[in-house]
Design a protein around this motif. Structure first.
Motif, PDB file in Angstrom:
ATOM      1  N   ILE A  53      41.670  41.589  44.519  1.00  0.00           N
ATOM      2  CA  ILE A  53      41.951  42.304  43.266  1.00  0.00           C
ATOM      3  C   ILE A  53      43.315  42.968  43.338  1.00  0.00           C
ATOM      4  O   ILE A  53      44.076  42.945  42.370  1.00  0.00           O
ATOM      5  CB  ILE A  53      40.834  43.329  42.968  1.00  0.00           C
ATOM      6  CG1 ILE A  53      39.513  42.595  42.721  1.00  0.00           C
ATOM      7  CG2 ILE A  53      41.206  44.189  41.766  1.00  0.00           C
ATOM      8  CD1 ILE A  53      38.300  43.495  42.706  1.00  0.00           C
ATOM      9  N   GLU A  57      44.115  40.935  30.572  1.00  0.00           N
ATOM     10  CA  GLU A  57      43.297  40.359  31.627  1.00  0.00           C
ATOM     11  C   GLU A  57      44.145  39.954  32.821  1.00  0.00           C
ATOM     12  O   GLU A  57      45.336  39.686  32.690  1.00  0.00           O
ATOM     13  CB  GLU A  57      42.534  39.129  31.118  1.00  0.00           C
ATOM     14  CG  GLU A  57      41.478  39.471  30.092  1.00  0.00           C
ATOM     15  CD  GLU A  57      40.642  38.272  29.679  1.00  0.00           C
ATOM     16  OE1 GLU A  57      41.065  37.114  29.905  1.00  0.00           O
ATOM     17  OE2 GLU A  57      39.551  38.493  29.128  1.00  0.00           O
ATOM     18  N   GLU A 117      39.109  33.194  38.036  1.00  0.00           N
ATOM     19  CA  GLU A 117      38.334  34.100  37.190  1.00  0.00           C
ATOM     20  C   GLU A 117      39.307  34.934  36.355  1.00  0.00           C
ATOM     21  O   GLU A 117      40.335  35.385  36.853  1.00  0.00           O
ATOM     22  CB  GLU A 117      37.502  34.995  38.112  1.00  0.00           C
ATOM     23  CG  GLU A 117      36.776  36.115  37.458  1.00  0.00           C
ATOM     24  CD  GLU A 117      36.061  37.012  38.476  1.00  0.00           C
ATOM     25  OE1 GLU A 117      35.011  37.535  38.131  1.00  0.00           O
ATOM     26  OE2 GLU A 117      36.581  37.195  39.595  1.00  0.00           O
ATOM     27  N   ARG A 118      38.997  35.105  35.081  1.00  0.00           N
ATOM     28  CA  ARG A 118      39.768  36.030  34.232  1.00  0.00           C
ATOM     29  C   ARG A 118      38.938  37.295  34.092  1.00  0.00           C
ATOM     30  O   ARG A 118      37.751  37.237  33.812  1.00  0.00           O
ATOM     31  CB  ARG A 118      40.019  35.404  32.859  1.00  0.00           C
ATOM     32  CG  ARG A 118      40.929  34.198  32.851  1.00  0.00           C
ATOM     33  CD  ARG A 118      42.407  34.515  32.821  1.00  0.00           C
ATOM     34  NE  ARG A 118      42.872  35.152  31.645  1.00  0.00           N
ATOM     35  CZ  ARG A 118      43.647  34.597  30.724  1.00  0.00           C
ATOM     36  NH1 ARG A 118      44.033  33.353  30.847  1.00  0.00           N
ATOM     37  NH2 ARG A 118      44.047  35.275  29.684  1.00  0.00           N
ATOM     38  N   LYS A 119      39.592  38.424  34.324  1.00  0.00           N
ATOM     39  CA  LYS A 119      38.877  39.685  34.285  1.00  0.00           C
ATOM     40  C   LYS A 119      39.725  40.736  33.573  1.00  0.00           C
ATOM     41  O   LYS A 119      40.926  40.844  33.810  1.00  0.00           O
ATOM     42  CB  LYS A 119      38.570  40.139  35.718  1.00  0.00           C
ATOM     43  CG  LYS A 119      37.675  41.356  35.791  1.00  0.00           C
ATOM     44  CD  LYS A 119      37.256  41.624  37.210  1.00  0.00           C
ATOM     45  CE  LYS A 119      36.149  40.678  37.544  1.00  0.00           C
ATOM     46  NZ  LYS A 119      35.059  41.258  38.297  1.00  0.00           N
ATOM     47  N   ASN A 120      39.091  41.484  32.705  1.00  0.00           N
ATOM     48  CA  ASN A 120      39.723  42.605  32.020  1.00  0.00           C
ATOM     49  C   ASN A 120      40.278  43.554  33.084  1.00  0.00           C
ATOM     50  O   ASN A 120      39.612  43.845  34.081  1.00  0.00           O
ATOM     51  CB  ASN A 120      38.646  43.294  31.162  1.00  0.00           C
ATOM     52  CG  ASN A 120      39.152  44.484  30.396  1.00  0.00           C
ATOM     53  OD1 ASN A 120      39.805  45.363  30.939  1.00  0.00           O
ATOM     54  ND2 ASN A 120      38.830  44.527  29.128  1.00  0.00           N
ATOM     55  N   ASP A 145      37.992  46.417  33.974  1.00  0.00           N
ATOM     56  CA  ASP A 145      36.854  45.995  34.798  1.00  0.00           C
ATOM     57  C   ASP A 145      37.298  45.702  36.228  1.00  0.00           C
ATOM     58  O   ASP A 145      36.591  46.019  37.181  1.00  0.00           O
ATOM     59  CB  ASP A 145      36.181  44.760  34.198  1.00  0.00           C
ATOM     60  CG  ASP A 145      35.546  45.036  32.844  1.00  0.00           C
ATOM     61  OD1 ASP A 145      35.289  46.219  32.523  1.00  0.00           O
ATOM     62  OD2 ASP A 145      35.328  44.061  32.094  1.00  0.00           O
ATOM     63  N   ALA A 146      38.476  45.093  36.369  1.00  0.00           N
ATOM     64  CA  ALA A 146      39.003  44.795  37.706  1.00  0.00           C
ATOM     65  C   ALA A 146      39.283  46.095  38.465  1.00  0.00           C
ATOM     66  O   ALA A 146      39.001  46.184  39.671  1.00  0.00           O
ATOM     67  CB  ALA A 146      40.271  43.946  37.602  1.00  0.00           C
ATOM     68  N   GLU A 159      35.992  47.482  39.681  1.00  0.00           N
ATOM     69  CA  GLU A 159      35.520  46.722  40.845  1.00  0.00           C
ATOM     70  C   GLU A 159      36.329  47.083  42.091  1.00  0.00           C
ATOM     71  O   GLU A 159      35.780  47.254  43.177  1.00  0.00           O
ATOM     72  CB  GLU A 159      35.610  45.221  40.579  1.00  0.00           C
ATOM     73  CG  GLU A 159      35.051  44.382  41.702  1.00  0.00           C
ATOM     74  CD  GLU A 159      35.115  42.890  41.429  1.00  0.00           C
ATOM     75  OE1 GLU A 159      34.992  42.129  42.409  1.00  0.00           O
ATOM     76  OE2 GLU A 159      35.299  42.467  40.271  1.00  0.00           O
TER      77      GLU A 159
END
Length: 158
Positions: free
Chosen positions: A86, A115, A126-129, A132-133, A136
């Motif tokens: 990340i 994203e 993987e695409r992640k906001n 949200d990333a 995490e």
């Protein structure tokens, strides 16, 4: 407001950088404590051998994992790898990359977000906001920090 959003993302990036630096510092301490460089060589060991351009975070995690196994002190290796994955996604994307506009049933609830594209070790993309990333990352950071502080304390006793 785009400017306000950019400032929030810059703050997120500062959090990622600072917390990754703390994790790397703990990794370095564990390695130094375990190997006990000769007197007078600590500056060389820390400043050259453990410099991230010589030994990257992934390599340090491998070394610390071996140390943890030798000392029978479990650390969550997956958490550390997720943290770095990340961190890399944040480090290698522009602040406002991959904009996504989410249209809700009620236009008042429409939302704009950015994203990150995160590539996992198994090759899955993987695409992640970003938000949200960051959540995490922070979850993994807290777990990794507890594990590494425990291991660091143990290496001071040997």
């Amino acid at each position: 407001n785009i400017c306000q959003g950019k400032t929030i993302m810059e703050n997120d990036l500062s959090i990622i950088i600072d917390r990754t630096a703390l994790i790397e510092n703990l990794l370095n301490q564990i390695i130094c404590n375990y190997t006990s460089p000769r007197e007078g060589l600590m500056d060389f060991f820390w400043g050259v051998i453990l410099d991230s351009s010589v030994m990257n975070l992934g390599a340090k995690i491998k070394v610390v994992t071996v140390i943890s196994k030798k000392l029978n002190c479990d650390i969550n290796q997956n958490t550390l790898h997720d943290l770095i994955r990340i961190r890399n996604a944040f480090a290698h994307h522009e602040l406002m990359s991959h904009p996504v506009y989410i249209v809700a049933k009620d236009p008042k609830n429409d939302e704009m977000c950015y994203e990150l594209q995160i590539i996992k070790s198994n090759g899955v993309i993987e695409r992640k906001n970003r938000k949200d990333a960051l959540e995490e990352f922070n979850k993994n950071y807290l777990i990794a920090k507890v594990d590494l502080v425990k291991l660091c304390d143990l290496t001071k006793q040997i």
